[in-house]
Design an enzyme around this catalytic site. Structure first.
Site, mmCIF file in Angstrom:
data_model
loop_
_atom_site.group_PDB
_atom_site.id
_atom_site.type_symbol
_atom_site.label_atom_id
_atom_site.label_comp_id
_atom_site.label_asym_id
_atom_site.label_seq_id
_atom_site.Cartn_x
_atom_site.Cartn_y
_atom_site.Cartn_z
ATOM 1 N N HIS A 97 0.809 -1.224 0.000
ATOM 2 C CA HIS A 97 0.000 0.000 0.000
ATOM 3 C C HIS A 97 0.837 1.266 0.000
ATOM 4 O O HIS A 97 0.357 2.335 0.375
ATOM 5 C CB HIS A 97 -0.984 0.027 1.175
ATOM 6 C CG HIS A 97 -1.820 -1.210 1.268
ATOM 7 N ND1 HIS A 97 -2.655 -1.602 0.250
ATOM 8 C CD2 HIS A 97 -1.929 -2.143 2.241
ATOM 9 C CE1 HIS A 97 -3.242 -2.737 0.612
ATOM 10 N NE2 HIS A 97 -2.809 -3.085 1.794
ATOM 11 N N ASN A 112 -5.085 14.092 1.571
ATOM 12 C CA ASN A 112 -3.831 14.379 2.256
ATOM 13 C C ASN A 112 -3.650 15.890 2.267
ATOM 14 O O ASN A 112 -3.492 16.518 1.219
ATOM 15 C CB ASN A 112 -2.653 13.690 1.561
ATOM 16 C CG ASN A 112 -2.708 12.180 1.748
ATOM 17 O OD1 ASN A 112 -3.152 11.697 2.795
ATOM 18 N ND2 ASN A 112 -2.293 11.438 0.747
ATOM 19 N N ARG A 127 -1.550 18.183 2.753
ATOM 20 C CA ARG A 127 -0.131 18.559 2.783
ATOM 21 C C ARG A 127 0.436 18.374 1.386
ATOM 22 O O ARG A 127 -0.260 17.926 0.476
ATOM 23 C CB ARG A 127 0.612 17.634 3.753
ATOM 24 C CG ARG A 127 0.399 16.166 3.368
ATOM 25 C CD ARG A 127 1.289 15.219 4.100
ATOM 26 N NE ARG A 127 0.814 13.847 4.019
ATOM 27 C CZ ARG A 127 1.098 12.992 3.050
ATOM 28 N NH1 ARG A 127 1.855 13.363 2.042
ATOM 29 N NH2 ARG A 127 0.631 11.770 3.067
#
Ligand code: ADP
Ligand code: ADP
Ligand code: MG
Length: 670
Positions: A235, A295, A297
């Protein structure tokens, strides 16, 4: 714009952020742990502040110490990079409370997306398609089991606070559910301090397609198209590209809209990524993608988007944080060519992608640009001589290539990967090269299962042949004539004038010993014999790290790296390492192969599944070892009784530590 910022990170991303800051005339401050005093990011910064011990929890995760460092040095804003505190809303809030600017989204947006369960519920309400599954509050294994049964196997258990592929378990049948849940919860608790998990239907033949968004604080949101990150192991992303192969304008528009919607729904600002999973079985279709997570960021793979848009994402993060308005709208943006990124990591692919450590004794890269747009860009946080320690992420460098078409970019990827030389630690370069040459990948037929499915073929160790062995033996014996005007180099076994006497040497390759007899035939010619073969070839040093060889009328060039007793031969894009064991060192008494368990890497013992004197069954889980935040399970090699337990929970062990020995079976008591 800020006149001085603090970069609260390490490695390549700290260097990458500082490179843009410098270009914009912004002074840079960074932080470092005791393990990083000589790290590249410290050397690159204008100033650096020591914030604590080697463990991330004692340094790069110490919010108050980092804010203190910014105040002390007069930095006006803090860039968190990725990982560490980048998605910690409390830190973002504390930065702002100290009168500084957090270069990232508002704490409220991080919080909204911080937990995957809440994020999914929010996206569902905003009309963004989500992966079917369960995302409740309960920690009750029986209830979660019932939900898994309802969803139907295979299912994926995910830490709601997860990131970087941690705390995630694929469960293919009922019988495995409880063990997997326990592992996921433990990993989640250890990595994120939160054991809560959600369960999702596992999409078969999944493709990971994500959309980069950019939002300012004045209500403008655009997307910078997609990245395909389907090449993954455990992953975690291995090779990423933009645009996604097979993407239609229609689907791009649908995904882009959903991502912009997601960003708007949480009042996002700055650079962020909305990750989607797409069902690859029927090709990319506008009705076949689902929100996975956002995410909040900068991402590791942001350079591929920079390559195809010409934008510097860090520059836009800085401008947006300083209050600028985006000067472009969606229609101003277009895709230019194709880009790939390959993550070069210290890891042993042949041993289940175990993170590797070691000192990078040799690092050679072809001509490239660093931290800025270029057909060949290499972003790295290390220099030759640096060590890869178990404390941090094992990524050594990112290679980003850009070309007019996918084919051009792929050809460049293959060629540059073949020119990178790293010795001193095991790397995934051979896997990256094999992937770059994979037929399915070349055709753009990617899905997240590709690496696991074709692993055997991808990790086929490039055959070490007589050429590698002969060169290694000649070099290790110190028989090469020194190239003119160079420093002491061939000091592995000691410099020697050629002689007609035969020299003997034993070299080890991947644990197998080979005995050589090498005779100098005069000039640069040698005869090398080993086992059942014998060849005559010429080997001439052309410089400190290169030899020109001739074998049966075939001239070829190899490169060398020598460190201590270790020689690495780089030939045809592959590295072949040989050890020259000290003949005086005593043989380690080898434990009967299946009587013991030794630590396959340095790590922290998270769980010990048996005690001394206990009877265990073959395959029983006996240790869980954690390194670089990934868990590795070690099982009993056979049925037996535990005689010696070499480590306890909480111990930090070295690579090769004997963790457990089973009693010899003859005594057979019960
Ligand atoms: P992380 O926060 O660790 O990045 P993600 O939710 O983004 O977690 O998932 C990581 C990867 O796991 C994805 O890129 C994808 O390959 C795989 N994955 C996640 N959810 C699913 C799913 N429901 N079905 C199949 N694969 C999935
Ligand atoms: P990307 O989606 O950009 O590839 P990843 O999810 O793989 O990002 O993580 C980026 C980096 O941050 C990796 O080095 C990963 O190990 C680290 N990371 C991600 N999430 C966390 C987290 N919550 N805690 C610690 N490290 C993390
Ligand atoms: Mg993810």
């Amino acid at each position: 714009m800020f006149d001085r910022i603090l970069v609260a990170n390490r490695g390549e991303i700290a260097c990458r952020v500082m490179a843009t800051a410098r270009r914009l005339g912004i002074a840079t401050v960074t932080i470092f742990s005791s393990a990083d005093r000589n790290a590249r990011h410290v050397a690159m910064a204008d100033e650096a502040i020591h914030v604590g011990g080697a463990a991330a929890s004692e340094s790069y995760l110490r919010g108050p110490a980092i804010i203190e460092a910014a105040l002390r040095t007069g930095a006006k804003a803090i860039h968190p990079g990725y990982g560490f505190l980048s998605e910690n809303p409390d830190f973002a809030e504390a930065v702002e409370a100290a009168g500084l600017t957090f270069i990232g989204p508002p704490a409220s947006a991080i919080r909204a997306m911080g937990l995957k369960d809440a994020a999914k519920a929010l996206m569902d309400r905003a009309g963004v398609p989500i992966v079917p599954g369960w995302h409740g509050e309960s920690l009750d294994p029986a209830l979660l089991f019932k939900e898994a049964e309802r969803i139907g196997y295979p299912v994926l258990i995910k830490a709601r606070a997860g990131g970087g592929g941690k705390g995630m378990r694929l469960v293919e049948r009922s019988g495995d559910f409880h063990d997997s849940l326990e592992g996921a919860m433990r990993e989640a608790e250890a990595s994120f301090g939160d054991p809560h998990c959600l369960i999702e239907r596992y999409i078969t033949s999944p493709r990971h397609v994500e959309i980069q968004v950019l939002a300012d604080t004045h209500g403008h949101v655009v997307h910078l198209f997609e990245r395909d990150c389907s090449l993954q192991r455990r992953h975690q992303k291995v090779i990423e590209e933009a645009p996604a192969p097979g993407m239609s304008a229609e689907m791009r528009a649908a995904m882009g809209r959903a991502a912009v919607e997601a960003a708007r729904a949480i009042g996002y600002a700055g650079a962020g990524t909305v990750e989607f999973i797409a069902d690859g079985t029927r090709g990319l279709r506008p009705d076949g993608f689902w929100f996975m997570e956002m995410n909040t960021r900068l991402q590791v793979e942001h350079p591929v988007t920079e390559a195809i848009t010409g934008l510097d994402l860090v520059e836009w993060q800085l401008r947006i944080a300083a209050g600028a308005s985006l000067p472009f709208v969606q229609d101003d943006l277009a895709i230019d060519g194709h880009a790939f990124e390959a993550r070069i990591c210290a890891e042993d692919v042949t041993r289940g992608f175990l993170p590797a450590t070691g000192q990078i004794s040799h690092l050679a890269m072809p001509p490239h640009a660093a931290f800025e747009h270029s057909p060949v860009r290499i972003d790295s946080g290390v220099v030759e001589g640096d060590s890869i320690t178990p404390h941090y992420d094992p990524m050594i460098a990112k290679l980003i290539v850009h070309g007019e078409t996918r084919e051009d970019a792929l050809a460049r990827l293959i060629s540059v990967l073949g020119m990178i030389e790293i010795a001193g630690t095991t790397t995934n370069l051979a896997l990256l090269r094999a992937l770059a040459r994979h037929d399915g990948f070349a055709r753009g037929e990617v899905d997240t299962g590709l690496i696991a499915r074709d692993l055997d073929r991808l990790v086929e160790v490039a055959g070490t042949d007589r050429r590698h062995m002969a060169i290694a033996a000649i070099v290790s014996l110190g028989l090469l004539r020194r190239p003119v005007g160079t420093d002491p180099w061939y000091n592995l076994v000691g410099w020697r004038q050629w002689s007609t006497n035969a020299s003997h040497i034993r070299l080890e390759r991947r644990g197998n010993g080979h005995d050589f007899v090498v005779s100098s035939l005069g000039g640069h010619r040698f005869e090398v014999a080993c086992g059942g073969w014998r060849i005559a070839l010429s080997v001439r040093a052309t410089n400190d790290h290169a030899v020109e060889c001739e074998l049966e009328g075939h001239v070829f060039h190899a490169r060398l790296a020598i460190a201590g007793e270790h020689v690495t031969i780089f030939l045809d894009g592959d590295a072949h390492g040989f050890d020259c064991p000290d003949p005086l060192a005593g043989e380690d008494e080898p434990a009967e192969a299946d009587d013991g368990i030794t630590a396959p890497m340095p790590g922290l013992v998270k769980l010990v599944g048996a005690s001394e004197g206990e009877r265990v069954m073959k395959g029983q889980r006996l240790f869980v070892l954690e390194a670089m935040k990934m868990e590795h399970t070690l099982v009993a090699p056979r049925d037996g009784i535990v005689e010696i337990l070499g480590a306890a929970e909480g111990d930090q062990v070295e690579d090769g530590t004997l963790l457990l020995r089973l009693r010899s079976e003859e005594t057979g008591d019960g």
